[in-house]
Design a protein around this motif. Structure first.
Motif, mmCIF file in Angstrom:
data_model
loop_
_atom_site.group_PDB
_atom_site.id
_atom_site.type_symbol
_atom_site.label_atom_id
_atom_site.label_comp_id
_atom_site.label_asym_id
_atom_site.label_seq_id
_atom_site.Cartn_x
_atom_site.Cartn_y
_atom_site.Cartn_z
ATOM 1 N N LEU A 1 54.840 10.960 -9.703
ATOM 2 C CA LEU A 1 56.285 10.953 -9.819
ATOM 3 C C LEU A 1 56.960 11.472 -8.556
ATOM 4 C CD1 LEU A 1 56.746 12.276 -13.450
ATOM 5 C CD2 LEU A 1 56.693 9.936 -12.647
ATOM 6 N N THR A 2 56.202 11.860 -7.582
ATOM 7 C CA THR A 2 56.783 12.500 -6.419
ATOM 8 C C THR A 2 57.420 11.517 -5.458
ATOM 9 O OG1 THR A 2 54.624 12.424 -5.371
ATOM 10 C CG2 THR A 2 55.234 14.463 -6.499
ATOM 11 N N ALA A 3 57.237 10.215 -5.705
ATOM 12 C CA ALA A 3 57.794 9.236 -4.773
ATOM 13 C C ALA A 3 59.235 8.885 -5.093
ATOM 14 C CB ALA A 3 56.962 7.960 -4.806
ATOM 15 N N CYS A 4 59.775 9.457 -6.186
ATOM 16 C CA CYS A 4 61.124 9.110 -6.580
ATOM 17 C C CYS A 4 62.150 9.822 -5.725
ATOM 18 C CB CYS A 4 61.328 9.444 -8.053
ATOM 19 S SG CYS A 4 60.253 8.486 -9.099
ATOM 20 N N GLY A 5 63.428 9.371 -5.853
ATOM 21 C CA GLY A 5 64.483 9.834 -4.978
ATOM 22 C C GLY A 5 64.776 11.311 -5.103
ATOM 23 N N SER A 6 65.313 11.860 -4.055
ATOM 24 C CA SER A 6 65.660 13.268 -4.031
ATOM 25 C C SER A 6 66.961 13.504 -4.772
ATOM 26 C CB SER A 6 65.815 13.727 -2.574
ATOM 27 O OG SER A 6 66.393 15.005 -2.530
ATOM 28 N N SER A 7 67.124 14.724 -5.295
ATOM 29 C CA SER A 7 68.351 15.071 -5.994
ATOM 30 C C SER A 7 69.423 15.563 -5.027
ATOM 31 C CB SER A 7 68.067 16.159 -7.036
ATOM 32 O OG SER A 7 67.566 17.310 -6.397
ATOM 33 N N SER A 8 69.094 15.692 -3.744
ATOM 34 C CA SER A 8 70.066 16.171 -2.779
ATOM 35 C C SER A 8 70.836 14.987 -2.205
ATOM 36 C CB SER A 8 69.352 16.930 -1.660
ATOM 37 O OG SER A 8 68.465 16.072 -0.989
ATOM 38 N N GLY A 9 71.982 15.266 -1.537
ATOM 39 C CA GLY A 9 72.747 14.221 -0.889
ATOM 40 C C GLY A 9 74.107 14.027 -1.524
ATOM 41 N N ARG A 10 74.899 13.135 -0.878
ATOM 42 C CA ARG A 10 76.254 12.897 -1.362
ATOM 43 C C ARG A 10 76.253 11.880 -2.492
ATOM 44 N NH1 ARG A 10 79.796 11.382 3.731
ATOM 45 N NH2 ARG A 10 78.072 9.875 3.937
ATOM 46 N N VAL B 1 70.229 11.343 -15.909
ATOM 47 C CA VAL B 1 70.100 12.720 -15.430
ATOM 48 C C VAL B 1 71.377 13.098 -14.684
ATOM 49 C CG1 VAL B 1 68.778 14.294 -13.956
ATOM 50 C CG2 VAL B 1 67.600 12.551 -15.330
ATOM 51 N N LYS B 2 71.939 14.234 -15.022
ATOM 52 C CA LYS B 2 73.256 14.613 -14.501
ATOM 53 C C LYS B 2 73.157 15.327 -13.142
ATOM 54 C CE LYS B 2 75.338 17.801 -16.925
ATOM 55 N NZ LYS B 2 75.781 18.614 -18.108
ATOM 56 N N GLY B 3 74.280 15.314 -12.433
ATOM 57 C CA GLY B 3 74.379 16.090 -11.206
ATOM 58 C C GLY B 3 73.621 15.541 -10.028
ATOM 59 N N LYS B 4 73.352 14.242 -9.999
ATOM 60 C CA LYS B 4 72.609 13.639 -8.895
ATOM 61 C C LYS B 4 73.513 12.681 -8.107
ATOM 62 C CE LYS B 4 68.431 12.592 -9.126
ATOM 63 N NZ LYS B 4 67.262 11.763 -9.326
ATOM 64 N N PRO B 5 73.150 12.369 -6.878
ATOM 65 C CA PRO B 5 73.951 11.404 -6.109
ATOM 66 C C PRO B 5 74.114 10.066 -6.814
ATOM 67 C CG PRO B 5 72.410 12.550 -4.666
ATOM 68 C CD PRO B 5 72.062 12.961 -6.072
ATOM 69 N N ASN B 6 73.103 9.646 -7.578
ATOM 70 C CA ASN B 6 73.145 8.341 -8.238
ATOM 71 C C ASN B 6 73.588 8.407 -9.695
ATOM 72 O OD1 ASN B 6 72.211 7.249 -5.869
ATOM 73 N ND2 ASN B 6 70.097 6.990 -6.580
ATOM 74 N N THR B 7 74.036 9.553 -10.154
ATOM 75 C CA THR B 7 74.367 9.690 -11.576
ATOM 76 C C THR B 7 75.448 8.701 -12.001
ATOM 77 O OG1 THR B 7 73.706 12.011 -11.699
ATOM 78 C CG2 THR B 7 75.311 11.254 -13.320
ATOM 79 N N GLU B 8 76.511 8.575 -11.230
ATOM 80 C CA GLU B 8 77.598 7.658 -11.595
ATOM 81 C C GLU B 8 77.096 6.216 -11.637
ATOM 82 O OE1 GLU B 8 80.974 7.937 -9.011
ATOM 83 O OE2 GLU B 8 81.866 6.073 -9.750
ATOM 84 N N ALA B 9 76.305 5.851 -10.640
ATOM 85 C CA ALA B 9 75.780 4.483 -10.591
ATOM 86 C C ALA B 9 74.806 4.227 -11.744
ATOM 87 C CB ALA B 9 75.085 4.239 -9.250
ATOM 88 N N ALA C 1 68.889 19.511 -23.218
ATOM 89 C CA ALA C 1 69.573 18.221 -23.078
ATOM 90 C C ALA C 1 70.934 18.394 -22.429
ATOM 91 C CB ALA C 1 69.712 17.565 -24.458
ATOM 92 N N GLU C 2 71.643 19.416 -22.833
ATOM 93 C CA GLU C 2 72.992 19.657 -22.294
ATOM 94 C C GLU C 2 72.958 19.862 -20.783
ATOM 95 O OE1 GLU C 2 74.790 23.080 -24.012
ATOM 96 O OE2 GLU C 2 76.340 23.217 -22.475
ATOM 97 N N ASN C 3 71.908 20.526 -20.309
ATOM 98 C CA ASN C 3 71.829 20.835 -18.887
ATOM 99 C C ASN C 3 71.112 19.772 -18.062
ATOM 100 O OD1 ASN C 3 72.921 23.683 -18.342
ATOM 101 N ND2 ASN C 3 71.763 23.890 -20.248
ATOM 102 N N LEU C 4 70.424 18.884 -18.748
ATOM 103 C CA LEU C 4 69.628 17.894 -18.029
ATOM 104 C C LEU C 4 70.274 16.512 -18.007
ATOM 105 C CD1 LEU C 4 66.869 17.532 -16.614
ATOM 106 C CD2 LEU C 4 65.896 16.964 -18.847
ATOM 107 N N PHE C 5 70.913 16.124 -19.111
ATOM 108 C CA PHE C 5 71.384 14.742 -19.253
ATOM 109 C C PHE C 5 72.913 14.667 -19.357
ATOM 110 C CE2 PHE C 5 67.121 14.300 -21.549
ATOM 111 C CZ PHE C 5 66.474 13.830 -20.411
ATOM 112 N N VAL C 6 73.441 13.516 -19.005
ATOM 113 C CA VAL C 6 74.878 13.254 -19.106
ATOM 114 C C VAL C 6 75.283 13.136 -20.575
ATOM 115 C CG1 VAL C 6 76.682 11.539 -18.633
ATOM 116 C CG2 VAL C 6 75.022 12.142 -16.853
ATOM 117 N N ASP C 7 76.345 13.815 -20.942
ATOM 118 C CA ASP C 7 76.970 13.671 -22.262
ATOM 119 C C ASP C 7 77.578 12.267 -22.339
ATOM 120 O OD1 ASP C 7 78.765 13.618 -24.368
ATOM 121 O OD2 ASP C 7 79.600 15.604 -23.981
#
Length: 442
Positions: free
Chosen positions: A26-35, A326-334, A120-126
């Protein structure tokens, strides 16, 4: 709430040991950092146990009609892992501040692992705002909700129907339209006594499979294990009735005991005709019947389940996989928009059915001409949505709680003892409830 504070809460909730888990694959997936990505090309990382979901999301990302008007140009970067590992590693990476998926596919029996300690509240989008326009239209939210807040959208209604060999029913004089389980059990006992052919099965394998088989009948009967508030409601007359029905079915031969409804023993029973019917979800057509007995194409049919004489529903459910953002990531909205387009639009639901056979979760789709005209060649050209539509109109609600996996582990052995005639149904359920309450101190 920022990412660091969520990690702190997750770390406190899950314990320090989880963060130290090995994370191969699973380490090849995108980073949670960034805009935050608000438009243009976006590589959405998706973790799932099932290649069918990978195929579906990748097809959706490339479907111009489905993506028309989107600000995003999607690519889906998928990682395949065991179902339990998807949850374990998503939490572990979140705790460690590492690479989490943008979309996590959570099997229904794994979701209770995130229901407690505000995980769930802290990990996933409501998803409350996302699903609000579909109130009364979206069929299956309850299993993936915590305190009535939905965190996942199911991929399939997983509607249980009765599959049966039409040729064998005719050969043994079994009416195809028996109204109740009690009627079918009575005929089934006679057929087993005369021909050694069973008309259903119960699992005697692992605890999860044993409890799932019981739960499928229990939900149809109108019972449940937990209610909407998470309280245990297993101590009920419906639960005793269902387990007694199953145990009596095993004793009479009407129901066949099998370690695995997908394994070699079941396959042999299907091929030989010793198992002439089975109450299983829609996906069992492909993964059970067609996989084990392709030569019986055209011989099987399906119908809605017989009712329990005492009441309940015409249908039941078993299984499911929800996708959570998953919430709080650069790609969350997308990722949220991708999920909405694939799971909450007519076009997305049709694509999912044609791509992977996933039954619609929007009620109105069961009357859509593109689906009502579908004929299944394996089922003799039967128009399957005639059955699914009737079943979808009367589905039971299934509620979970943080202790569901724990209860399943404790209850499975007691149910098995009842099925084997070593104890009564009432005593088995009482023992399972006692063990659970002792362990959770409730």
């Amino acid at each position: 709430m920022n990412g660091m504070s969520r990690r702190s809460l997750l770390r406190a909730a899950t314990g320090a040991g989880l963060g130290a888990l090995a994370l191969p694959g699973l380490t090849a997936c995108g980073s949670s950092s960034g805009r935050t990505v608000s438009s243009g090309r976006v590589d959405v990382s998706l973790w799932t146990h099932d290649p069918g979901y990978i195929k579906t999301f990748q097809a959706a990302a490339g479907d111009k009609a489905l993506m028309q008007g989107s600000r995003f140009d999607y690519r889906v970067k998928a990682t395949n892992a065991a179902g339990s590992d998807v949850v374990t590693r998503t939490i572990a990476q979140a705790v460690a501040g590492g690479n989490t998926p943008d979309l996590a596919g959570v099997i229904v029996d794994q979701f209770p692992r995130v229901m407690g300690s505000a995980i769930a509240e802290n990990l996933f989008v409501d998803l409350s705002d996302t699903v609000r326009p579909f109130e009364g239209e979206l069929l299956k939210l309850a299993p993936y909700s915590v305190d009535k807040i939905p965190y996942g959208l199911d991929s399939d209604n997983s509607i249980t129907v009765l599959y049966y060999r039409q040729d064998l029913f005719a050969k043994y004089g079994i009416p195809e339209d028996l109204d109740t389980w009690q009627d079918l059990a009575r005929v089934g006992a006679r057929v087993y006594d005369q021909h050694k052919v069973s008309l259903g099965m119960v699992s005697t394998g692992d605890n999860g499979a044993i409890v799932n088989g019981f739960l499928q009948f229990l939900l149809q009967r109108g019972g449940g294990i937990f209610d909407a508030s998470g309280e245990l409601v297993l101590d009920s007359a419906e639960a005793v009735e269902v387990l007694e029905f199953m145990a009596q079915g095993v004793r009479s031969g009407f129901l066949m005991s099998l370690p695995d409804p997908y394994g070699a023993v079941c396959g042999a029973a299907l091929k030989s005709g010793r198992l002439a019917a089975a109450a299983m979800p829609n996906w069992y057509n492909v993964y059970g019947l067609q996989a084990n007995a392709p030569e019986d194409k055209g011989k099987w049919r399906m119908r809605t389940l017989p009712r329990f004489a005492g009441g309940g529903h015409v249908a039941s459910i078993l299984g499911g996989t929800a996708f959570c953002v998953v919430k709080g990531k650069p790609n969350t909205e997308a990722a949220l928009e991708l999920l909405r387009r694939v799971y909450l639009t007519r076009e997305g639901q049709l694509l999912r059915y044609h791509s992977g056979g996933f039954l619609p979760t929007l009620k109105s789709l069961y009357d859509d001409p593109e689906l009502t005209s579908v004929a299944d060649d394996y089922l003799g050209g039967q128009r399957v949505f005639d059955v699914y539509r009737a079943a979808a109109a009367d589905l039971p609600l299934y509620y979970q709680a943080p202790g569901m996996q724990f209860l399943s582990d404790l209850l499975g052995g007691h149910i098995l003892q009842a099925l084997q005639g070593k104890t009564s149904a009432a005593a088995a359920l009482k023992a399972g409830i006692r063990d659970y309450r002792q362990q959770v101190k409730r």
